[in-house]
Design a protein around this motif. Structure first.
Motif, PDB file in Angstrom:
ATOM      1  N   ILE B  33      35.064  35.280  49.563  1.00 34.66           N
ATOM      2  CA  ILE B  33      34.317  35.683  48.363  1.00 34.66           C
ATOM      3  C   ILE B  33      35.276  36.137  47.264  1.00 34.66           C
ATOM      4  N   ALA B  34      36.327  36.841  47.666  1.00 38.36           N
ATOM      5  CA  ALA B  34      37.298  37.286  46.652  1.00 38.36           C
ATOM      6  C   ALA B  34      37.956  36.079  45.974  1.00 38.36           C
ATOM      7  N   ARG B  35      38.257  35.056  46.780  1.00 44.83           N
ATOM      8  CA  ARG B  35      38.880  33.852  46.200  1.00 44.83           C
ATOM      9  C   ARG B  35      37.914  33.165  45.243  1.00 44.83           C
ATOM     10  N   ALA B  36      36.657  33.084  45.655  1.00 48.63           N
ATOM     11  CA  ALA B  36      35.662  32.439  44.787  1.00 48.63           C
ATOM     12  C   ALA B  36      35.461  33.245  43.509  1.00 48.63           C
ATOM     13  N   ALA B 139      45.889  43.515  34.224  1.00 49.07           N
ATOM     14  CA  ALA B 139      45.261  42.792  35.329  1.00 49.07           C
ATOM     15  C   ALA B 139      43.743  42.849  35.213  1.00 49.07           C
ATOM     16  N   THR B 140      43.096  41.709  35.419  1.00 46.52           N
ATOM     17  CA  THR B 140      41.632  41.702  35.426  1.00 46.52           C
ATOM     18  C   THR B 140      41.171  42.159  36.806  1.00 46.52           C
ATOM     19  N   ASN B 141      39.895  42.457  36.882  1.00 51.12           N
ATOM     20  CA  ASN B 141      39.364  42.916  38.171  1.00 51.12           C
ATOM     21  C   ASN B 141      39.543  41.860  39.237  1.00 51.12           C
ATOM     22  N   ALA B 142      39.330  40.609  38.833  1.00 48.56           N
ATOM     23  CA  ALA B 142      39.426  39.532  39.826  1.00 48.56           C
ATOM     24  C   ALA B 142      40.840  39.423  40.348  1.00 48.56           C
ATOM     25  N   LEU B 147      44.663  40.297  44.792  1.00 45.49           N
ATOM     26  CA  LEU B 147      45.912  40.805  45.356  1.00 45.49           C
ATOM     27  C   LEU B 147      45.668  41.941  46.344  1.00 45.49           C
ATOM     28  N   ARG B 148      44.605  42.671  46.104  1.00 45.36           N
ATOM     29  CA  ARG B 148      44.280  43.721  47.078  1.00 45.36           C
ATOM     30  C   ARG B 148      43.932  43.092  48.423  1.00 45.36           C
ATOM     31  N   THR B 149      43.205  41.972  48.352  1.00 46.83           N
ATOM     32  CA  THR B 149      42.866  41.262  49.599  1.00 46.83           C
ATOM     33  C   THR B 149      44.133  40.788  50.300  1.00 46.83           C
TER      34      THR B 149
END
Lengths: 184, 227
Positions: B33-36, B139-142, B147-149
């Motif tokens: 989901i993070a990638r999407a 940095a945007t939220n996405a 990167l957090r993931t």
């Protein structure tokens, strides 16, 4: 300098839910993985392919009729993504042996179910993708033949004939696997 | 033929248990989901193809740009072409006036075009951002989420998963605000997978791009641990 940014609180969930395609993808993410697995994607490729499915879904979202169920449409997208990947890979490796990896939590007492799934997956591996997709869609996903034809852009008669042939191939493959298993 | 014949009982028995969709491992689901979400927020890939203009528009635009470019080049060449050789202007010989001092007769200097000043080159890590004036400075939220993931994957020891997320970050935020962190995570992931040669190459590249990074000390510690 930016490393401390990673330590701040995660963005609120609603920020990644605004997009209707993303929302649909989020809801059906397990189904996307399921469809890709049954279409014969390798476990190590499934995440990348799911991402490809999402990108393709975004591009084709305007063609999706929201009055119809999403899953068959997603299956069609997944089928096209896997087909394209197969075409790219054709010259690289012949057809690798399928590894069976469980994406779910999978307690140990489900071992038998996993083995059965592994056997079905191995048998499906013997069926060419264009027939395998129809068999999985109709016999496993229980999508009506007419809708299979629409989703995969095929004539109805072609779907019938491919389904018949795929079933015969699946039975033959299962017989071979069972025979090999009992023989060894 | 209205419906296909029913599935033979043996196949039905075999396939029936697999009709349920198995749940995904939470980490796999979160990563997907993070990638999407990163793609959804990325301006390059966030545009639906259906709403984009047809290909001939792009082809026509490209042709126009090429034609204009060729025209501009031709015009510039024509303007900048050196004039036909003109004999040096010679000051007219005149009898010096008595009030003026005697000046030597000299050829007047021919005006030549001064060479254009060459802009100093920015360091490599700065130059990479050139041409993307709209690249986000923050940095945007996405990007952050992605990167957090990856970082969580590294912490958990899922280095292959981290590399997949890193690849996604490259696709979506090639010159994002967190490139330094991304490349540091790449070195760690490669080292974690035992791909030492690639890790060393990535570390050398990192050193070249970010010579003052705080992550360099981490790599040094990693090297010492390996020894």
């Amino acid at each position: 300098m930016g490393s401390h940014l990673l330590l701040v609180a995660p963005p609120p969930a609603h920020m990644i839910r605004k997009d209707p395609v993303l929302e649909a993808y989020q809801q059906e993410i397990t189904y996307v993985f399921h469809a890709l697995r049954w279409l014969g994607a390798r476990p190590q490729e499934i995440e990348d392919l799911a991402q490809e499915v999402f990108i393709a879904l975004r591009r084709s979202w305007s063609h999706y009729d929201s009055s119809r169920p999403l899953r068959p449409y997603l299956f069609g997208v997944a089928f096209r993504v896997v087909s394209m990947q197969r075409r790219k890979r054709r010259h690289e490796v012949a057809f690798a042996r399928l590894e069976v990896r469980d994406w779910g939590p999978g307690p140990d007492d489900e071992l038998q179910a996993k083995q059965a799934r592994a056997m079905v997956l191995r048998a499906l591996e013997k069926i060419p993708l264009r027939r395998r997709a129809i068999l999985v869609m109709h016999d496993l996903e229980q999508v009506p033949v007419r809708q299979v034809a629409t989703t995969l852009s095929l004539p109805l008669f072609t779907v019938y004939s491919r389904l018949r042939k795929a079933r015969a191939e699946l039975q033959a493959a299962l017989r071979r696997i069972t025979k090999d298993g009992s023989g060894s | 033929m209205k419906t296909p014949p029913p599935l033979p009982p043996d196949l039905e028995a075999l396939l029936a248990p697999h009709r349920t969709v198995l749940p995904l491992a939470p980490s796999v689901e979160a990563r997907a989901i993070a990638r999407a979400a990163a793609v959804a927020e990325s301006p390059q890939q966030g545009v639906a193809r259906a709403s984009s203009p047809p290909r001939w528009v792009f082809a026509a635009a490209a042709g126009l740009v090429l034609a204009l470019g060729a025209g501009a080049y031709a015009a510039r060449t024509w303007i900048a072409a050196p004039p036909p050789p003109v004999p040096a202007r010679v000051a007219p010989i005149a009898a010096p006036r008595p009030s003026e001092p005697h000046l030597p007769i000299v050829a007047a200097p021919v005006e030549t075009e001064a060479p254009e000043p060459i802009a100093p080159l920015a360091p490599p890590h700065v130059r990479r951002g050139v041409g993307k004036a709209s690249a986000p400075a923050v940095a945007t939220n996405a990007e952050l989420q992605l990167l957090r993931t990856a970082r969580q994957d590294v912490t958990r020891g899922d280095f292959a998963g981290a590399l997949a997320v890193i690849a996604e970050h490259v696709r979506s935020f090639r010159n994002g605000a967190l490139v330094e962190e991304r490349e540091a995570l790449r070195v760690k992931s490669l080292a974690g997978l035992g791909r030492q040669e690639e890790a060393q190459r990535a570390a050398a590249e990192f050193h070249r791009r970010f010579p003052h990074s705080v992550f360099l000390s981490t790599f040094e510690r990693m090297k010492e641990t390996d020894r």
